[in-house]
Design a protein around this motif. Structure first.
Motif, PDB file in Angstrom:
ATOM      1  N   SER A   1     -20.001 -19.237   3.512  1.00  0.00           N
ATOM      2  CA  SER A   1     -19.848 -20.356   4.453  1.00  0.00           C
ATOM      3  C   SER A   1     -20.809 -21.496   4.146  1.00  0.00           C
ATOM      4  CB  SER A   1     -20.057 -19.865   5.885  1.00  0.00           C
ATOM      5  OG  SER A   1     -21.385 -19.383   6.071  1.00  0.00           O
ATOM      6  N   THR A   2     -21.866 -21.220   3.404  1.00  0.00           N
ATOM      7  CA  THR A   2     -22.781 -22.283   3.020  1.00  0.00           C
ATOM      8  C   THR A   2     -22.214 -23.140   1.889  1.00  0.00           C
ATOM      9  OG1 THR A   2     -23.939 -20.855   1.435  1.00  0.00           O
ATOM     10  CG2 THR A   2     -24.752 -20.869   3.691  1.00  0.00           C
ATOM     11  N   HIS A   3     -21.156 -22.652   1.236  1.00  0.00           N
ATOM     12  CA  HIS A   3     -20.556 -23.376   0.115  1.00  0.00           C
ATOM     13  C   HIS A   3     -19.146 -23.879   0.420  1.00  0.00           C
ATOM     14  CE1 HIS A   3     -23.914 -21.770  -2.183  1.00  0.00           C
ATOM     15  NE2 HIS A   3     -23.557 -20.551  -1.846  1.00  0.00           N
ATOM     16  N   TRP A   4     -18.482 -23.259   1.414  1.00  0.00           N
ATOM     17  CA  TRP A   4     -17.082 -23.599   1.703  1.00  0.00           C
ATOM     18  C   TRP A   4     -16.926 -23.841   3.194  1.00  0.00           C
ATOM     19  CZ3 TRP A   4     -14.389 -24.419  -2.603  1.00  0.00           C
ATOM     20  CH2 TRP A   4     -14.812 -23.776  -3.775  1.00  0.00           C
TER      21      TRP A   4
ATOM     22  N   ARG B   1     -19.623 -14.370 -15.922  1.00  0.00           N
ATOM     23  CA  ARG B   1     -20.688 -14.893 -16.777  1.00  0.00           C
ATOM     24  C   ARG B   1     -20.230 -16.150 -17.519  1.00  0.00           C
ATOM     25  NH1 ARG B   1     -25.587 -12.620 -16.363  1.00  0.00           N
ATOM     26  NH2 ARG B   1     -24.762 -10.546 -16.813  1.00  0.00           N
ATOM     27  N   ALA B   2     -18.978 -16.173 -17.951  1.00  0.00           N
ATOM     28  CA  ALA B   2     -18.475 -17.311 -18.731  1.00  0.00           C
ATOM     29  C   ALA B   2     -18.464 -18.600 -17.915  1.00  0.00           C
ATOM     30  CB  ALA B   2     -17.071 -16.995 -19.247  1.00  0.00           C
ATOM     31  N   PHE B   3     -18.324 -18.487 -16.588  1.00  0.00           N
ATOM     32  CA  PHE B   3     -18.210 -19.682 -15.751  1.00  0.00           C
ATOM     33  C   PHE B   3     -19.319 -19.747 -14.702  1.00  0.00           C
ATOM     34  CE2 PHE B   3     -13.906 -18.451 -17.111  1.00  0.00           C
ATOM     35  CZ  PHE B   3     -13.601 -19.562 -17.894  1.00  0.00           C
ATOM     36  N   TRP B   4     -20.443 -19.106 -14.981  1.00  0.00           N
ATOM     37  CA  TRP B   4     -21.531 -18.972 -14.006  1.00  0.00           C
ATOM     38  C   TRP B   4     -22.042 -20.327 -13.512  1.00  0.00           C
ATOM     39  CZ3 TRP B   4     -22.917 -15.690 -10.665  1.00  0.00           C
ATOM     40  CH2 TRP B   4     -24.211 -15.579 -10.180  1.00  0.00           C
TER      41      TRP B   4
ATOM     42  N   GLU C   1     -22.744 -23.320  -8.534  1.00  0.00           N
ATOM     43  CA  GLU C   1     -23.119 -22.567  -7.334  1.00  0.00           C
ATOM     44  C   GLU C   1     -22.001 -22.634  -6.297  1.00  0.00           C
ATOM     45  OE1 GLU C   1     -26.740 -22.307  -4.026  1.00  0.00           O
ATOM     46  OE2 GLU C   1     -26.881 -23.672  -5.742  1.00  0.00           O
ATOM     47  N   GLY C   2     -21.610 -21.471  -5.808  1.00  0.00           N
ATOM     48  CA  GLY C   2     -20.507 -21.376  -4.861  1.00  0.00           C
ATOM     49  C   GLY C   2     -19.174 -21.131  -5.521  1.00  0.00           C
ATOM     50  N   LYS C   3     -19.114 -21.207  -6.843  1.00  0.00           N
ATOM     51  CA  LYS C   3     -17.841 -21.027  -7.553  1.00  0.00           C
ATOM     52  C   LYS C   3     -17.630 -19.585  -8.028  1.00  0.00           C
ATOM     53  CE  LYS C   3     -16.630 -25.312  -7.132  1.00  0.00           C
ATOM     54  NZ  LYS C   3     -17.841 -25.875  -6.518  1.00  0.00           N
ATOM     55  N   SER C   4     -18.540 -18.700  -7.671  1.00  0.00           N
ATOM     56  CA  SER C   4     -18.352 -17.263  -7.865  1.00  0.00           C
ATOM     57  C   SER C   4     -18.320 -16.617  -6.485  1.00  0.00           C
ATOM     58  CB  SER C   4     -19.477 -16.658  -8.706  1.00  0.00           C
ATOM     59  OG  SER C   4     -19.396 -17.072 -10.045  1.00  0.00           O
ATOM     60  N   VAL C   5     -17.236 -15.927  -6.199  1.00  0.00           N
ATOM     61  CA  VAL C   5     -17.046 -15.302  -4.889  1.00  0.00           C
ATOM     62  C   VAL C   5     -16.782 -13.819  -5.113  1.00  0.00           C
ATOM     63  CG1 VAL C   5     -15.699 -15.261  -2.767  1.00  0.00           C
ATOM     64  CG2 VAL C   5     -16.086 -17.434  -3.964  1.00  0.00           C
TER      65      VAL C   5
ATOM     66  N   MET D   1     -24.057 -13.005  -5.365  1.00  0.00           N
ATOM     67  CA  MET D   1     -23.954 -13.616  -6.683  1.00  0.00           C
ATOM     68  C   MET D   1     -22.932 -14.760  -6.603  1.00  0.00           C
ATOM     69  SD  MET D   1     -25.982 -12.065  -8.891  1.00  0.00           S
ATOM     70  CE  MET D   1     -27.236 -11.982  -7.622  1.00  0.00           C
ATOM     71  N   VAL D   2     -23.402 -15.988  -6.483  1.00  0.00           N
ATOM     72  CA  VAL D   2     -22.519 -17.117  -6.159  1.00  0.00           C
ATOM     73  C   VAL D   2     -22.476 -18.197  -7.241  1.00  0.00           C
ATOM     74  CG1 VAL D   2     -22.825 -16.759  -3.683  1.00  0.00           C
ATOM     75  CG2 VAL D   2     -24.372 -18.301  -4.903  1.00  0.00           C
ATOM     76  N   GLY D   3     -23.157 -17.970  -8.351  1.00  0.00           N
ATOM     77  CA  GLY D   3     -23.203 -18.993  -9.382  1.00  0.00           C
ATOM     78  C   GLY D   3     -24.519 -19.749  -9.346  1.00  0.00           C
ATOM     79  N   THR D   4     -24.690 -20.646 -10.303  1.00  0.00           N
ATOM     80  CA  THR D   4     -25.939 -21.393 -10.374  1.00  0.00           C
ATOM     81  C   THR D   4     -25.662 -22.829 -10.786  1.00  0.00           C
ATOM     82  OG1 THR D   4     -28.184 -21.343 -11.285  1.00  0.00           O
ATOM     83  CG2 THR D   4     -26.404 -20.873 -12.800  1.00  0.00           C
TER      84      THR D   4
END
Length: 819
Positions: free
Chosen positions: A503-506, A334-337, A373-377, A366-369
């Motif tokens: 794979s859509t983010h990395w 949540r802190a880095f969403w 976005e993409g920074k939550s794995v 749940m991948v971030g926003t």
């Protein structure tokens, strides 16, 4: 134990330790041989002096740079322990590391350390100048590993808490987050000689300003308020805190500030190159603490605050937080969403959102926003039981590829050890060796800048063993060997799903490499595989019912039901005469893609499926529109079966027994009992065999007015040559349609025998042949059942376009198919 937990001074902390129980004090003693002074004082002195007792470089002692001499402490308490023997079964031998210097114990001489039993330890010869010059000076001065520990963090405890005895591995009914967790870890590292090889990092409490980099002022105030609680209020508020999975006492706030401050200092020391890596042995944990709420044993989010602080100070631009605690770190995520500079990766039990913290926030999608976005794995295990192979597989396929692509400046491990073997709360089976290997992989990132911050873990033996394995790796040793590993089917499926999302983010995620192997058998030994033909058969039965209201015919024979259940369908009122008094028995193998694609190098499954359904639709639509009754028979077996081939025989005497048995059952129980006196038999593909088997083994001449075979490239069942009367009837009533390339067209003997019964098509596939010749089939059937007058056919042979074909050999094949 009445201690002023709000004091910040070193003297007050030493006094606090003196006043703790003798049992706890003695457990903190690094070197039991020290006898001077009271137990508590000795403990504090030993811990405090760790920062100056090991071998140091010129950075600690001015004036030593010119001579490059190493100084050692005068007390035998802090002698550098000798390296463990090479025969150690737990770890491979490696040079002992003290303040970043490697000491070779293999060659005796005056330049080696004396044993720890000697009163003083000296290094007689300085390090050679050539050796020093060959290394980077900054690296030479850097201590490899630092640690954070303060026994005052043990003061946060539940009301009525009694310290767990040393011999107890699990505190049973007591609260799992108990003070002995950090003591057991520290003691285990000290007894193994690792604490003396590490640098103690002095640290203070976290400040309100630092906490509010992540948390709200309201949360800070709520935690601080616990210092003023009286006993009565603590009892009255117990239910409120239990709803948040917390307990509090008057020392809670002080311990929370120490815990968070310790992780911050560990990160600062690593980022400032004071140590290469660090182990923060702290409590209470932090990763569940949300920006506006404390929960799940956590008050301040230690790791999140530390990451915010180092980025605020410009010591790191990008931070990777790897959370291997068995619970999802909802507060950290949540802190880095929406933060693009902090990558949060979590491996945890999810159980469909039913495992703590019981939400969908830890699901794989749940991948971030926004910018984050993409920074939550999230790698969410669906239940208990996951172990070494699953975690290592996750690291190899997901964690490390993404981590390398992100390229962090600092790596922080939220190191909960509740996924460890023996932890009843986590229910997983990760061994110390696996924790060591995961640490080893992460240490390759960010130039080795790695901080391990304790989170959960509630089996006292398991967390001690796991922390020890991690500490060995931090000190530069090779992790313990893992045996042969094979990830579970559940884990490979989870990783595959995560790969599809991430794979859509990395770019580094290879979805194909993560695809699970095909499951060939279930636990009961049955096959879980449903082939495409099976699915097409089921789909076709549904389609025919939905579009044409065709119903399934039950089969009384257990053998036939097992092989052809749901594959025999008919119109309602099939026993009645119907509008025209005509019953069409359509026998086919629609769904047999293996046969349809023979000789083709590539197949478009969707197109093949379309052919099968469209062809079936065309036949049934014609039959229904003509006012005929229909029995649709799919002879493709329910379970794929390989029949032994006797050779490439294109004309056979009989159909496969099970198919012949089926068509005879339908004739005896349905066709014979029908009021329709005009029956048409249409065979398609391997269905031709069943049709001819019926013709040869039942007296069908009275009712059957037309026999149509669309044989494709399949072999055919011949008419019984001994029944002259049937042969004459069959010649008048039969039509065979085959591809013009059929091999039997080159057989002059067959051509003479079947002559005017055979028609050709320029199409090769049997479904294409049926579509191509369907107008001729309609014409032929209509003539035979009396709907229209017959049309003369020259020599019995026409091309598929209706033109006469005078070349018999160019259009011939024989009846029915053999596989």
């Amino acid at each position: 134990m009445d201690v002023d937990a709000s004091t910040n001074s070193h003297e007050a902390r030493e006094a606090a330790i003196v006043t703790t129980t003798e049992q706890v004090d003695q457990a903190m003693d690094v070197d039991p041989s020290t006898s001077a002074g009271p137990s508590g004082v000795t403990v504090q002195r030993t811990i405090h002096q760790e920062t100056v007792t090991t071998t140091t470089t010129t950075a600690s002692f001015p004036g030593a740079a010119a001579s490059r001499e190493l100084a050692t402490a005068s007390s035998s308490d802090h002698a550098v322990p000798p390296a463990r023997p090479a025969s150690s079964s737990a770890f491979r031998s490696s040079p002992a590391l003290t303040n970043g210097h490697a000491h070779n114990h293999s060659s005796p001489g005056p330049s080696t350390f004396q044993t720890p039993n000697s009163h003083h330890t000296h290094l007689h010869n300085p390090v050679p100048l050539t050796h020093v010059a060959s290394q980077d000076p900054d690296q030479k001065r850097m201590v490899r590993t630092g640690y954070i520990f303060d026994p005052l963090m043990m003061l946060h405890c539940q009301d009525g808490y009694t310290p767990t005895a040393e011999t107890v591995l699990d505190n049973g009914d007591g609260h799992p987050e108990e003070p002995m967790r950090i003591k057991r870890i520290f003691t285990r590292l000290a007894e193994s000689g690792l604490i003396k090889r590490m640098k103690k990092l002095e640290f203070g409490e976290v400040t309100a300003e630092q906490v509010m980099l992540v948390h709200t002022e309201d949360l800070w105030s709520k935690v601080q308020a616990t210092e003023g609680l009286n006993d009565q209020f603590i009892q009255e508020s117990k239910h409120y805190y239990e709803q948040l999975s917390l307990y509090v006492c008057r020392e809670t706030a002080h311990c929370a500030r120490l815990s968070c401050g310790g992780v911050i200092q560990a990160c600062l020391s690593v980022c400032r190159n004071e140590v290469r890596n660090a182990f923060a042995i702290v409590r209470p944990p932090g990763h569940h603490a949300e920006p506006d709420e404390h929960m799940g044993f956590c008050f301040f989010n230690n790791v999140a605050v530390a990451a915010k602080e180092v980025t605020r100070l410009g010591l790191a631009k990008k931070v990777l937080i790897l959370d291997w605690d068995v619970h999802h770190g909802n507060g950290t995520q949540r802190a880095f969403w929406d933060d693009p500079n902090v990558l949060y990766i979590s491996l945890h039990r999810h159980d469909g959102g039913k495992f703590y913290p019981t939400s969908d926030f830890g699901a794989l999608d749940m991948v971030g926003t926004g910018a984050g976005e993409g920074k939550s794995v999230n790698i969410p295990w669906p239940g208990p039981g996951f172990g070494d192979a699953d975690y290592i597989y996750a690291f190899q396929r997901i964690v490390m590829p993404i981590a390398y692509e992100f390229s962090p400046d600092l790596v922080i491990i939220s190191a909960g050890f509740d996924a460890a073997e023996g932890d009843m709360l986590g229910g997983c089976h990760v061994t110390p060796a696996a924790y060591g290997h995961m640490t080893h992989m992460l240490a390759a990132l960010a130039g080795g800048k790695l901080v391990v911050a304790l989170e959960g873990g509630y089996n006292l033996r398991a967390i001690s063993d796991s922390a020890l394995a991690v500490a060995h790796v931090l000190l530069g040793e090779t992790p313990m060997e893992l045996g042969a590993l094979e990830a579970s089917e559940a884990a490979t499926e989870v990783i595959y799903q995560v790969a599809q999302v991430q794979s859509t983010h990395w770019k580094s995620i290879d979805v194909k490499a993560c695809e699970p192997p095909e499951v060939t058998a279930l636990e009961d030994g049955s096959s879980p595989i449903h082939s495409i033909p099976e699915l097409l058969k089921i789909h076709r039965a549904y389609h025919m019912h939905a579009k044409y209201d065709l119903l399934q015919i039950p089969l009384a024979s257990p053998e036939l039901e097992a092989a052809f259940a749901g594959q025999i369908i008919c119109n309602e009122g099939v026993y009645e005469v119907g509008p025209k008094g005509v019953l069409v028995v359509f026998v086919h193998d629609f769904g047999n893609l293996r046969v349809e694609t023979d000789g083709v190098t590539s197949t478009n499954i969707h197109l093949a499926n379309s052919y099968l359904i469209d062809t079936s639709d065309a036949i049934v639509s014609w039959i229904k529109s003509a006012g005929y009754n229909i029995i649709d028979v799919n002879v493709l077996k329910q379970l794929p079966t390989e029949f032994a081939r006797e050779g490439p025989r294109m004309i056979t005497k009989n159909a496969p027994e099970i198919e012949g048995q089926l068509i005879r059952y339908i004739w005896d129980n349905y066709v014979e009992l029908s009021e329709c006196e005009k029956v048409v038999l249409i065979g398609h593909g391997t269905g031709c065999q069943a049709v001819m088997d019926l013709v040869n083994k039942r007296d069908v001449e009275r009712k059957v007015k037309a026999v149509v075979q669309v044989a494709g490239l399949h072999s055919l069942v011949r008419i019984d040559p001994n029944n002259i009367q049937r042969k004459d009837w069959f010649k008048r009533s039969n039509r065979i349609f085959v591809p013009s390339s059929h091999i039997l067209l080159d057989d002059n003997r067959v051509c003479r025998r079947l002559g005017d019964q055979v028609f050709t098509s320029q199409k090769a596939k049997v479904v294409d042949v049926l579509n191509d010749v369907l107008p001729q089939i309609k014409q032929f059937v209509s003539e035979k059942v009396g709907d229209i007058p017959p049309v003369p056919v020259t020599n019995g042979h026409t091309e598929s376009n209706g033109q006469t074909n005078g070349d018999l050999a160019g259009s011939l094949v024989a009846p029915a198919v053999t596989a």
